[in-house]
Design a protein around this motif. Sequence first.
Motif, PDB file in Angstrom:
ATOM      1  N   GLU A   1       0.820  -1.199   0.000  1.00  0.00           N
ATOM      2  CA  GLU A   1       0.000   0.000   0.000  1.00  0.00           C
ATOM      3  C   GLU A   1       0.863   1.262   0.000  1.00  0.00           C
ATOM      4  N   LEU A   2       1.938   1.216   0.751  1.00  0.00           N
ATOM      5  CA  LEU A   2       2.850   2.361   0.789  1.00  0.00           C
ATOM      6  C   LEU A   2       3.439   2.623  -0.588  1.00  0.00           C
ATOM      7  N   ALA A   3       3.875   1.555  -1.238  1.00  0.00           N
ATOM      8  CA  ALA A   3       4.508   1.692  -2.546  1.00  0.00           C
ATOM      9  C   ALA A   3       3.518   2.299  -3.544  1.00  0.00           C
ATOM     10  N   LYS A   4       2.251   1.917  -3.398  1.00  0.00           N
ATOM     11  CA  LYS A   4       1.254   2.410  -4.337  1.00  0.00           C
ATOM     12  C   LYS A   4       0.903   3.870  -4.055  1.00  0.00           C
ATOM     13  N   LYS A   5       0.743   4.190  -2.779  1.00  0.00           N
ATOM     14  CA  LYS A   5       0.278   5.538  -2.441  1.00  0.00           C
ATOM     15  C   LYS A   5       1.397   6.574  -2.389  1.00  0.00           C
ATOM     16  N   PHE A   6       2.585   6.119  -2.004  1.00  0.00           N
ATOM     17  CA  PHE A   6       3.705   7.062  -1.881  1.00  0.00           C
ATOM     18  C   PHE A   6       4.930   6.535  -2.622  1.00  0.00           C
ATOM     19  N   PRO A   7       4.829   6.481  -3.954  1.00  0.00           N
ATOM     20  CA  PRO A   7       5.903   5.843  -4.712  1.00  0.00           C
ATOM     21  C   PRO A   7       7.256   6.542  -4.553  1.00  0.00           C
ATOM     22  N   GLN A   8       7.250   7.853  -4.257  1.00  0.00           N
ATOM     23  CA  GLN A   8       8.543   8.550  -4.167  1.00  0.00           C
ATOM     24  C   GLN A   8       9.193   8.394  -2.794  1.00  0.00           C
TER      25      GLN A   8
END
Length: 802
Positions: A569-576
Amino acid sequence: MVMNKFETDSLFTKMEMDSRLRGNGNGAVCSHIVRVAFQSAADTEFDYLLPDTLWPVTTGQRIEAPFGRKNKPEVGFCVETDISHREHRETQRKKGKIFKLKRVSSVVDKEPLIDDQLLKLARWISSYYVCPLGQVLAAVVPSAVKKGAGARTEKSAYLIISPAEIEETIQQLRGKKQKQIVQLLQTKGASNAETALELKQILEGIGCTNQPVKKLVEKQIIKITEKTILKALPAFPMGMSIKADEVVLNEDQQKALNSIIDRINSDRFSVTLLHGVTDSGKTELYIRAVGAVLQKGKTAIVLLPEIALTAQTVQRFSSRFEKIAVMHSGLTSAQRNVQWRKIKAGDADVVIGARSAVFAPLARLGLIVVDEEHESSYKQDTAPRYNGRDVAIKRAQLADAHCILGSATPSLETLSNCTGKKHFNLVHLPRRVMDLPMPEMRLVDLRREHYSGVGINLISEPLAERLKEVLAKNEQAILLLNRRGYSNFVFCPSCKHTLHCRNCDVTLTFHKSKTYRGGRMQTITGKHINYGYAMCHYCLAQTLVPEKCPLCGKGMAMIGLGSQRLEEELAKKFPQARASRIDSDSMASRDYYRLLRDFGEGQIDILAGTQMLAKGLHFPNVTLVGIISADTSLYLPDFRANERTFQLISHVAGRAGRSAKKGVVFVQTFLPKQPAIQFALNADFDGFVREELKHRKACNLPPFWRLAVIVMRDMNFEKLETACKVMRERIDSVVAQDGLKIVVRGPMPAVISRVQRFHRMQIIIQAPRAEIIQRLFTSLRAAGPVRPKVKVAIDIDPVNLL
Ligand code: ADP
Ligand code: ZN
């Protein structure tokens, strides 16, 4: 029966005995019998004849002896020396078997590895925690020590003939090399063990093999001694050593310290519970108390949860005390051995370490400190299943020492000891030293969150919103996940209803079970699962599982929250964002240190990890902490779930408000009305305790009653079931026979009903007093293992029921 007794006695006539002493026809006289505890052996100790050539042996030394039907050489601890023949026969008679005595083949240690006090402690653990003495002893001495990690033996030689004999001896010797060796030893003055010359030097100096040395030993001209040389290793591999500023204690601290010092000066056993909020200056008091003990020429042990050892605490101690040893899992085997030997040799008077440091071989012990005494990580989850805190108290008692238990959220057990036991004494530190404000706390109701294809969002809208702001300002965030996500809970996606126990205000958790032949349930991802046993692990009542929501009649669904899901979920929502995950179960400690360092240096924006991250860490740039789900009960279906929830939130709150930048804590929950969560948000410890104690009392749970769990496992379910039934029958018959006041529940599937293809069942035992549980297990132990044979683990005072 009486006849038998006489018969056995007459078997041991004087002559018989003599021939026995001489062993099975192979020479050496054995005037002593020793008793040995083997690590691998059954729950009993064994007597052996000790050849006179090996005498004297003291308790705490290890010996090697032939063991079992195949006479395999085994190493064990000598736990009693000089057993009389009468005593030996008595124990044999009790066991109901007569064995021919075998003999010890060699003595392993030059000096005992444990002293009498530690042996007594080990015996207590063996009896209280229902674990074979040999297994306890194996845990008391680190394996690094037994293996001699990082150590080498150095052989040296010296002359054992008198100076007057030397000239004549040299003349009589045939071998040239032998002559040279004697001459060399003479010129170097190697005439005793202290002045002995290193063998390597001799061989190199003269240019010979070992042969002439051997000859000289045979002729009794020289003797060889062995010395163990440890690799020189720094005591603080983490490069710690900072000088601390002198701190002036505030009034509360001074009062608390006075009370502690009085007790230390009494030279008698007592316990102080130091109940102080985070940052109230507890550690400072530990340091002063240790100082006071050293002044008296005594020594101290400081126990910390493993994780806190990585932090500043160790530095603070090492900057104040010179002769300090450290023991934790970050050490290499060799380092551990060096630290242990240092303690054993009396070169350390303060030991700081994790759970097992409670066994540090210190002499003249005056104080044991257990920081964060409520931590469940003090409980060892493999045999011996001891609680480091409780062993610390016992050791302090054996040593007439003082014991300080410190916590911001003391366990209910310790609190109730303070009111009920005369050795216990409660001291408060109600204020934070620096009067820092508490961070802002925000409650997020997870039931209002949306579902995506894989289930519920782990990062709620409000938390995501804030996280965005934090990242924009180049500040950092910590996201806490619970340690283990074994169990799932059931929830109605249409009306948001969660199932509660009919007795308790607790969400029910369920677990798969092979035996259950009832309905099936769909998970959020659409998978079907056979449903199993449902038990409220809070009141231990069994509860039925409806397939359909009792409120709206639609199908219920299961929700599981996992750390992997969070990462995705983190990777999807906060890719940077640079995010990392700390997973204490699987992570090597070196990687763990590295991640923490990187985070401290600002190379990571978001650190996701277990609740361990809540402790002992101080990162000024962290302005956001998100507790992904505060509902520990959903993960650890256990009667202590409320207590854990309260502790988790309190500790996070204590950590977050530590810097000038104001922090905020998001507490996400499926149970916003849950009392533990409400009490924690209001920092109302007393209110929480009052409420929780009411419940524990009503359900006969600790701290009022005591618990024990027997977990049995096997790959074959039918066999396991039979063994469990046999166990239950045995328990029932002991309970009936001895008239014990005991409640027995089960056998029932354990919460985690299957691990690595092993089925797991449990029997839960409740009794009003520890002695009753002790009596039960003494009888069960005497009866030997149950048949069919399955794996049995006994957990006394369990910290959870998994
Ligand atoms: P706790 O163990 O209760 O969390 P500590 O002993 O770690 O509290 O104290 C928190 C911080 O306050 C530490 O940095 C410590 O050095 C400092 N401190 C403790 N006592 C005092 C005092 N009397 N005056 C000033 N600073 C103190
Ligand atoms: Zn219940």
